[in-house]
Design a protein around this motif. Structure first.
Motif, short mmCIF file in Angstrom:
data_model
loop_
_atom_site.label_atom_id
_atom_site.label_comp_id
_atom_site.label_asym_id
_atom_site.label_seq_id
_atom_site.Cartn_x
_atom_site.Cartn_y
_atom_site.Cartn_z
N ILE A 67 0.83 -1.20 0.00
CA ILE A 67 0.00 0.00 0.00
C ILE A 67 0.87 1.26 0.00
O ILE A 67 0.52 2.25 -0.64
N ALA A 68 2.02 1.22 0.65
CA ALA A 68 2.93 2.37 0.60
C ALA A 68 3.38 2.61 -0.84
O ALA A 68 3.39 3.74 -1.33
N ALA A 69 3.71 1.53 -1.54
CA ALA A 69 4.11 1.64 -2.94
C ALA A 69 2.96 2.17 -3.80
O ALA A 69 3.17 3.03 -4.66
N GLN A 70 1.76 1.69 -3.55
CA GLN A 70 0.61 2.13 -4.35
C GLN A 70 0.30 3.61 -4.13
O GLN A 70 -0.06 4.31 -5.08
N VAL A 71 0.44 4.09 -2.91
CA VAL A 71 0.21 5.51 -2.66
C VAL A 71 1.21 6.33 -3.47
O VAL A 71 0.84 7.28 -4.17
N ALA A 112 0.35 8.57 -6.91
CA ALA A 112 0.62 10.02 -6.93
C ALA A 112 1.56 10.37 -8.07
O ALA A 112 1.50 11.46 -8.62
N TRP A 113 2.40 9.44 -8.45
CA TRP A 113 3.37 9.63 -9.53
C TRP A 113 2.71 9.41 -10.89
O TRP A 113 2.92 10.15 -11.84
N ASN A 114 1.90 8.36 -11.01
CA ASN A 114 1.31 7.97 -12.29
C ASN A 114 -0.04 7.29 -12.04
O ASN A 114 -0.12 6.07 -11.98
N SER A 115 -1.06 8.10 -11.90
CA SER A 115 -2.38 7.53 -11.59
C SER A 115 -3.06 6.88 -12.78
O SER A 115 -4.11 6.27 -12.63
N ASN A 116 -2.48 6.99 -13.95
CA ASN A 116 -3.02 6.26 -15.10
C ASN A 116 -2.74 4.77 -15.00
O ASN A 116 -3.52 3.96 -15.49
N ASP A 117 -1.64 4.42 -14.35
CA ASP A 117 -1.25 3.02 -14.27
C ASP A 117 -1.36 2.41 -12.88
O ASP A 117 -1.35 1.19 -12.74
N PHE A 118 -1.45 3.24 -11.85
CA PHE A 118 -1.53 2.73 -10.47
C PHE A 118 -2.65 3.44 -9.73
O PHE A 118 -2.89 4.63 -9.93
N GLU A 131 9.76 -2.55 -9.55
CA GLU A 131 9.62 -3.53 -8.46
C GLU A 131 8.16 -3.88 -8.18
O GLU A 131 7.85 -4.99 -7.77
N TRP A 132 7.26 -2.93 -8.37
CA TRP A 132 5.86 -3.14 -8.06
C TRP A 132 5.00 -3.16 -9.33
O TRP A 132 3.79 -2.92 -9.27
N SER A 133 5.57 -3.48 -10.46
CA SER A 133 4.84 -3.45 -11.74
C SER A 133 3.62 -4.38 -11.73
O SER A 133 2.65 -4.12 -12.44
N HIS A 134 3.65 -5.41 -10.91
CA HIS A 134 2.50 -6.33 -10.85
C HIS A 134 1.26 -5.67 -10.25
O HIS A 134 0.16 -6.22 -10.34
N LEU A 135 1.42 -4.49 -9.66
CA LEU A 135 0.27 -3.77 -9.10
C LEU A 135 -0.38 -2.81 -10.10
O LEU A 135 -1.37 -2.15 -9.76
N GLU A 136 0.14 -2.75 -11.30
CA GLU A 136 -0.43 -1.84 -12.30
C GLU A 136 -1.90 -2.17 -12.53
O GLU A 136 -2.32 -3.32 -12.50
N THR A 137 -2.68 -1.13 -12.77
CA THR A 137 -4.10 -1.26 -13.02
C THR A 137 -4.31 -2.02 -14.33
O THR A 137 -3.69 -1.71 -15.34
N GLN A 138 -5.16 -3.01 -14.27
CA GLN A 138 -5.50 -3.76 -15.47
C GLN A 138 -6.69 -3.08 -16.12
O GLN A 138 -7.74 -2.94 -15.52
#
Length: 100
Positions: free
Chosen positions: A26-30, A34-40, A88-95
């Motif tokens: 969740i820290a990574a997702q926040v 904030a950095w790229n809300s199109n993908d996360f 590192e957290w690419s698996h959390l990208e929005t599908q």
């Protein structure tokens, strides 16, 4: 309630995201949202995985973005650190669903 600077909040959440705790994702997702809300995105219910201070850090990062500043801009080597975090957290990208 504690006051944390935006820089301190970004750096703290980076440390949590790079750790091995139940709050790392969740820290990574926040940060990544904030950095790229199109993908996360931030799964709001999972913010409860953060302790009180880290929850405040998350709100600070969200507020930073609301004020028009990108989180990577407030720390040294921010762009590089966020690109690494993204990998590192690419698996959390929005599908995304494809258009019909």
């Amino acid at each position: 309630m504690n006051y944390f600077s935006p820089k301190q909040s970004v750096e703290t959440l980076l440390t949590v995201a790079n750790g091995y705790s139940g709050a790392s994702a969740i820290a990574a997702q926040v940060l990544l949202s904030a950095w790229n809300s199109n993908d996360f995105t931030i799964p709001v219910a999972e913010l409860a995985l953060l302790d009180g201070d880290n929850y405040q850090h998350a709100l600070n990062v969200i507020t930073l973005r609301y004020m028009g500043k990108e989180p990577q801009s407030v720390i040294a080597q921010g762009e590089k650190k966020f690109r690494t975090l993204c990998i590192e957290w690419s698996h959390l990208e929005t599908q995304r669903k494809s258009a019909a």
